[in-house]
Motif scaffolding. Sequence first.
Motif, PDB file in Angstrom:
ATOM      1  N   VAL A 114       0.994  -1.204  -0.071  1.00  0.00           N
ATOM      2  CA  VAL A 114       0.053   0.025   0.057  1.00  0.00           C
ATOM      3  C   VAL A 114       0.852   1.182  -0.120  1.00  0.00           C
ATOM      4  CG1 VAL A 114      -1.668   1.162   1.280  1.00  0.00           C
ATOM      5  CG2 VAL A 114      -1.834  -1.130   1.217  1.00  0.00           C
ATOM      6  N   ASP A 115       0.661   2.257  -0.988  1.00  0.00           N
ATOM      7  CA  ASP A 115       1.720   3.284  -1.132  1.00  0.00           C
ATOM      8  C   ASP A 115       3.057   2.863  -1.189  1.00  0.00           C
ATOM      9  OD1 ASP A 115      -0.804   4.655  -1.080  1.00  0.00           O
ATOM     10  OD2 ASP A 115      -0.491   5.413   1.050  1.00  0.00           O
ATOM     11  N   ASP A 116       3.270   1.798  -1.770  1.00  0.00           N
ATOM     12  CA  ASP A 116       4.615   1.123  -2.074  1.00  0.00           C
ATOM     13  C   ASP A 116       5.270   0.557  -0.903  1.00  0.00           C
ATOM     14  OD1 ASP A 116       5.818   0.020  -4.127  1.00  0.00           O
ATOM     15  OD2 ASP A 116       7.388   1.341  -4.072  1.00  0.00           O
ATOM     16  N   ARG A 117       4.390   0.398   0.533  1.00  0.00           N
ATOM     17  CA  ARG A 117       4.952  -0.030   1.501  1.00  0.00           C
ATOM     18  C   ARG A 117       4.441  -1.436   1.981  1.00  0.00           C
ATOM     19  NH1 ARG A 117       2.607   4.490   3.191  1.00  0.00           N
ATOM     20  NH2 ARG A 117       1.323   3.329   4.292  1.00  0.00           N
ATOM     21  N   GLU A 118       5.402  -2.356   1.931  1.00  0.00           N
ATOM     22  CA  GLU A 118       4.938  -3.592   2.440  1.00  0.00           C
ATOM     23  C   GLU A 118       4.110  -3.811   3.504  1.00  0.00           C
ATOM     24  OE1 GLU A 118       8.199  -6.249   2.804  1.00  0.00           O
ATOM     25  OE2 GLU A 118       8.734  -6.115   0.540  1.00  0.00           O
ATOM     26  N   VAL A 119       3.096  -4.858   3.309  1.00  0.00           N
ATOM     27  CA  VAL A 119       2.167  -5.338   4.440  1.00  0.00           C
ATOM     28  C   VAL A 119       2.308  -6.688   4.482  1.00  0.00           C
ATOM     29  CG1 VAL A 119      -0.355  -5.345   5.180  1.00  0.00           C
ATOM     30  CG2 VAL A 119       0.265  -3.548   3.735  1.00  0.00           C
ATOM     31  N   PRO A 120       3.232  -7.118   5.704  1.00  0.00           N
ATOM     32  CA  PRO A 120       3.588  -8.476   6.047  1.00  0.00           C
ATOM     33  C   PRO A 120       2.254  -9.177   6.771  1.00  0.00           C
ATOM     34  CG  PRO A 120       4.299  -6.898   7.757  1.00  0.00           C
ATOM     35  CD  PRO A 120       3.619  -6.172   6.451  1.00  0.00           C
ATOM     36  N   VAL A 121       2.317 -10.500   6.685  1.00  0.00           N
ATOM     37  CA  VAL A 121       1.323 -11.324   7.409  1.00  0.00           C
ATOM     38  C   VAL A 121       1.701 -11.521   8.718  1.00  0.00           C
ATOM     39  CG1 VAL A 121       0.419 -13.743   7.453  1.00  0.00           C
ATOM     40  CG2 VAL A 121       0.502 -12.332   5.146  1.00  0.00           C
ATOM     41  N   PHE A 122       0.783 -11.433   9.604  1.00  0.00           N
ATOM     42  CA  PHE A 122       1.116 -11.820  11.276  1.00  0.00           C
ATOM     43  C   PHE A 122       0.170 -12.824  11.365  1.00  0.00           C
ATOM     44  CE2 PHE A 122       3.496  -8.248  13.850  1.00  0.00           C
ATOM     45  CZ  PHE A 122       4.500  -8.351  12.854  1.00  0.00           C
ATOM     46  N   TYR A 123       0.337 -13.958  12.458  1.00  0.00           N
ATOM     47  CA  TYR A 123      -0.354 -14.847  12.539  1.00  0.00           C
ATOM     48  C   TYR A 123      -1.240 -14.619  13.853  1.00  0.00           C
ATOM     49  CZ  TYR A 123       2.702 -17.853   9.752  1.00  0.00           C
ATOM     50  OH  TYR A 123       3.205 -18.599   8.342  1.00  0.00           O
ATOM     51  N   GLY A 124      -2.602 -14.892  13.807  1.00  0.00           N
ATOM     52  CA  GLY A 124      -3.381 -14.536  14.954  1.00  0.00           C
ATOM     53  C   GLY A 124      -4.856 -14.710  14.651  1.00  0.00           C
ATOM     54  N   THR A 125      -5.511 -14.463  15.437  1.00  0.00           N
ATOM     55  CA  THR A 125      -7.194 -14.670  15.462  1.00  0.00           C
ATOM     56  C   THR A 125      -7.685 -13.093  15.657  1.00  0.00           C
ATOM     57  OG1 THR A 125      -7.443 -15.455  17.694  1.00  0.00           O
ATOM     58  CG2 THR A 125      -7.100 -17.262  16.177  1.00  0.00           C
ATOM     59  N   VAL A 126      -6.973 -12.379  16.282  1.00  0.00           N
ATOM     60  CA  VAL A 126      -7.773 -11.128  16.491  1.00  0.00           C
ATOM     61  C   VAL A 126      -7.081 -10.006  15.508  1.00  0.00           C
ATOM     62  CG1 VAL A 126      -7.832  -9.198  18.444  1.00  0.00           C
ATOM     63  CG2 VAL A 126      -7.971 -11.472  18.967  1.00  0.00           C
ATOM     64  N   PRO A 127      -7.994  -9.228  14.693  1.00  0.00           N
ATOM     65  CA  PRO A 127      -7.222  -8.246  14.154  1.00  0.00           C
ATOM     66  C   PRO A 127      -6.991  -7.081  14.733  1.00  0.00           C
ATOM     67  CG  PRO A 127      -9.576  -8.149  13.982  1.00  0.00           C
ATOM     68  CD  PRO A 127      -9.309  -9.535  14.695  1.00  0.00           C
ATOM     69  N   LEU A 128      -5.915  -6.224  13.824  1.00  0.00           N
ATOM     70  CA  LEU A 128      -5.563  -4.949  14.724  1.00  0.00           C
ATOM     71  C   LEU A 128      -6.504  -3.885  14.454  1.00  0.00           C
ATOM     72  CD1 LEU A 128      -1.476  -4.904  13.926  1.00  0.00           C
ATOM     73  CD2 LEU A 128      -2.894  -5.996  15.543  1.00  0.00           C
ATOM     74  N   TYR A 129      -7.357  -3.862  15.322  1.00  0.00           N
ATOM     75  CA  TYR A 129      -8.501  -3.141  15.165  1.00  0.00           C
ATOM     76  C   TYR A 129      -8.421  -1.424  15.802  1.00  0.00           C
ATOM     77  CZ  TYR A 129      -9.130  -3.954  20.023  1.00  0.00           C
ATOM     78  OH  TYR A 129      -8.968  -4.292  21.406  1.00  0.00           O
ATOM     79  N   GLY A 288       7.819   2.924  16.841  1.00  0.00           N
ATOM     80  CA  GLY A 288       7.276   2.065  18.113  1.00  0.00           C
ATOM     81  C   GLY A 288       5.770   2.040  18.128  1.00  0.00           C
ATOM     82  N   VAL A 289       5.163   2.479  16.869  1.00  0.00           N
ATOM     83  CA  VAL A 289       3.730   2.492  16.813  1.00  0.00           C
ATOM     84  C   VAL A 289       3.097   1.616  15.669  1.00  0.00           C
ATOM     85  CG1 VAL A 289       1.657   3.899  16.508  1.00  0.00           C
ATOM     86  CG2 VAL A 289       3.454   4.804  17.809  1.00  0.00           C
ATOM     87  N   ILE A 290       2.193   0.894  15.648  1.00  0.00           N
ATOM     88  CA  ILE A 290       1.605   0.063  14.776  1.00  0.00           C
ATOM     89  C   ILE A 290       0.293   0.380  14.473  1.00  0.00           C
ATOM     90  CG2 ILE A 290       0.945  -2.111  14.026  1.00  0.00           C
ATOM     91  CD1 ILE A 290       3.502  -3.204  15.415  1.00  0.00           C
ATOM     92  N   GLU A 291      -0.112   0.719  13.069  1.00  0.00           N
ATOM     93  CA  GLU A 291      -1.297   1.118  12.853  1.00  0.00           C
ATOM     94  C   GLU A 291      -2.154  -0.258  12.276  1.00  0.00           C
ATOM     95  OE1 GLU A 291      -2.788   4.077  13.098  1.00  0.00           O
ATOM     96  OE2 GLU A 291      -0.868   5.325  13.223  1.00  0.00           O
ATOM     97  N   PRO A 292      -3.488  -0.096  12.278  1.00  0.00           N
ATOM     98  CA  PRO A 292      -4.199  -1.454  11.880  1.00  0.00           C
ATOM     99  C   PRO A 292      -3.900  -1.858  10.385  1.00  0.00           C
ATOM    100  CG  PRO A 292      -5.753   0.176  12.912  1.00  0.00           C
ATOM    101  CD  PRO A 292      -4.377   0.688  12.754  1.00  0.00           C
ATOM    102  N   GLY A 293      -3.510  -0.911   9.309  1.00  0.00           N
ATOM    103  CA  GLY A 293      -3.043  -1.284   8.148  1.00  0.00           C
ATOM    104  C   GLY A 293      -1.703  -1.732   7.864  1.00  0.00           C
ATOM    105  N   ASP A 294      -0.952  -1.680   8.885  1.00  0.00           N
ATOM    106  CA  ASP A 294       0.470  -2.130   8.896  1.00  0.00           C
ATOM    107  C   ASP A 294       0.680  -3.375   8.672  1.00  0.00           C
ATOM    108  OD1 ASP A 294       1.048   0.591   9.142  1.00  0.00           O
ATOM    109  OD2 ASP A 294       1.765   0.362  11.151  1.00  0.00           O
ATOM    110  N   VAL A 295      -0.135  -4.391   9.196  1.00  0.00           N
ATOM    111  CA  VAL A 295       0.019  -5.734   8.821  1.00  0.00           C
ATOM    112  C   VAL A 295      -1.358  -6.334   8.644  1.00  0.00           C
ATOM    113  CG1 VAL A 295       2.109  -5.894  10.572  1.00  0.00           C
ATOM    114  CG2 VAL A 295      -0.474  -6.279  11.254  1.00  0.00           C
ATOM    115  N   ALA A 296      -1.269  -7.645   8.155  1.00  0.00           N
ATOM    116  CA  ALA A 296      -2.560  -8.430   7.709  1.00  0.00           C
ATOM    117  C   ALA A 296      -2.486  -9.612   8.812  1.00  0.00           C
ATOM    118  CB  ALA A 296      -2.503  -8.865   6.180  1.00  0.00           C
ATOM    119  N   VAL A 297      -3.505  -9.662   9.777  1.00  0.00           N
ATOM    120  CA  VAL A 297      -3.499 -10.873  10.555  1.00  0.00           C
ATOM    121  C   VAL A 297      -4.376 -11.801  10.174  1.00  0.00           C
ATOM    122  CG1 VAL A 297      -4.216 -11.395  12.938  1.00  0.00           C
ATOM    123  CG2 VAL A 297      -3.438  -8.898  12.567  1.00  0.00           C
TER     124      VAL A 297
END
Length: 468
Positions: A114-129, A288-297
């Motif tokens: 997104v905007d040429d920034r990689e969105v990596p996969v994280f494993y989990g069952t709770v999305p970053l909301y 040190g801050v993570i936004e909801p769109g930074d990773v795909a859970v």
Amino acid sequence: MLGTGEDPALTTTAGVPKRRRIRIAGAVLAMALAGAGIAVGVPWGEGGRSVSSKAEQKARTVKVVRTDLSDSRTLDGQLGYSKPQTVKGSGDGIVTWLASAGTTVTRGRALYRVDDREVPVFYGTVPLYRRIAGRNTVGRDVQVIVDNLRALGYDIGAQPSPGQVVSVTDPKDAAKDAAKEGSGPAGGTKDQDTTPSKPSSSPGTSPGTDSGASGDGSPDPQSSASGSDRDPAAEGTGTEGTGMEARKAAATAGTEQVRVKSGDGVLTPALESAIKRWQTSRGVRATGVIEPGDVAVLRGAVRVDGASAQVGDPASEPLLRVTSTDKAVTVPVDASERGSVKRGDPVTVQLPDGTSAAGRVAGVGTHADADEEDRPGEPKVTVTVSLTDPDKVKKLDSGPVQVDFVSESRDGVLAVPVTALLALREGGYGVQIAGGRVVAVETGLIAKGMAEVTGDGIAEGTRVVAPS
């Protein structure tokens, strides 16, 4: 009458010999049971002995065998991957890249950009909301960060135990503190300052961080000399917090006491530091801050089934269809027979190349659909079968298969051909010992033309009559 040679005691008033009537009745009953695949004997006679006919004397005999019996049925299925799930992005950015179909994406690897920034996969069952920011922020979404950074090899330090109370800093106050410390807004702007920091010379520090600074030059929370644990109000004179009590008030303003629950993670200084090192390694600003769109859970590694969007589309739309990485077999089963299939049941899958593979029922659907192509109007549920050895289908992505379901089995039981069973006049079944008497037996599982039997005088190797 006597001159006819007939026995008066066996002649009825209708002139039909009694013995012939018995044989006719027995023959009719035998024919009826033979139509059902079961032989009939007439085990009565003088002294309780069975009366053997010439046909019985010529019948073949077989041995009682000890064997394994299983009641199975074969249904058509389809080999492939699990049902595709849709991955939806978030945020206001623009899609600039999507992983291609057939690609396997594991933890930490990019699924899209997104905007040429990689969105990596994280494993989990709770999305970053929500935005993960603010010292000691508590929640299950924070635990997703904890688990994944730890799995990727980052030292995230010790986590507070369930039941422990922590002081949570309001994210807005955290942003103000970050601004005072010279690192800019706590969230930063993701397209600024992507230059990684110089490698650390201190032992035990991950590459990309200085012993006293994060990737963007802000203090490292793990540093005892310049960590962000310092109270900004206590540094310098300024115009605020000129007294000790004023500094204490400033330090506690905007905080909340929260009790950690089981399954919660906590955004500790050590975790913030780990996040910064992870961000630096990816070439983005270390905030040190993570936004909801930074990773795909996602629940685990995925295989890209296809794209739902294209480059240039908004990131907040459905982007990709993904499946599990393991192949599975799906079988439509009549809804009325759903109860006969249970999770964990063993099955045998007959593959298109003529070989077979062992498997187990991984799931039984709860939603019934009418199959219009096969038996219109008959509701069916989908049964999913996982393969015990996935390498069996390593070179085959999809194809029709047949699945043998075993609903009941018996190991090491005594069995005879079904044709050896005799329906007894008093009820139940029996078998005729070769050249001898009829013995009553208890029947068990009947499968594939064989019947489980137990009874007096029945042992492995005993020969019994079994009409062919």
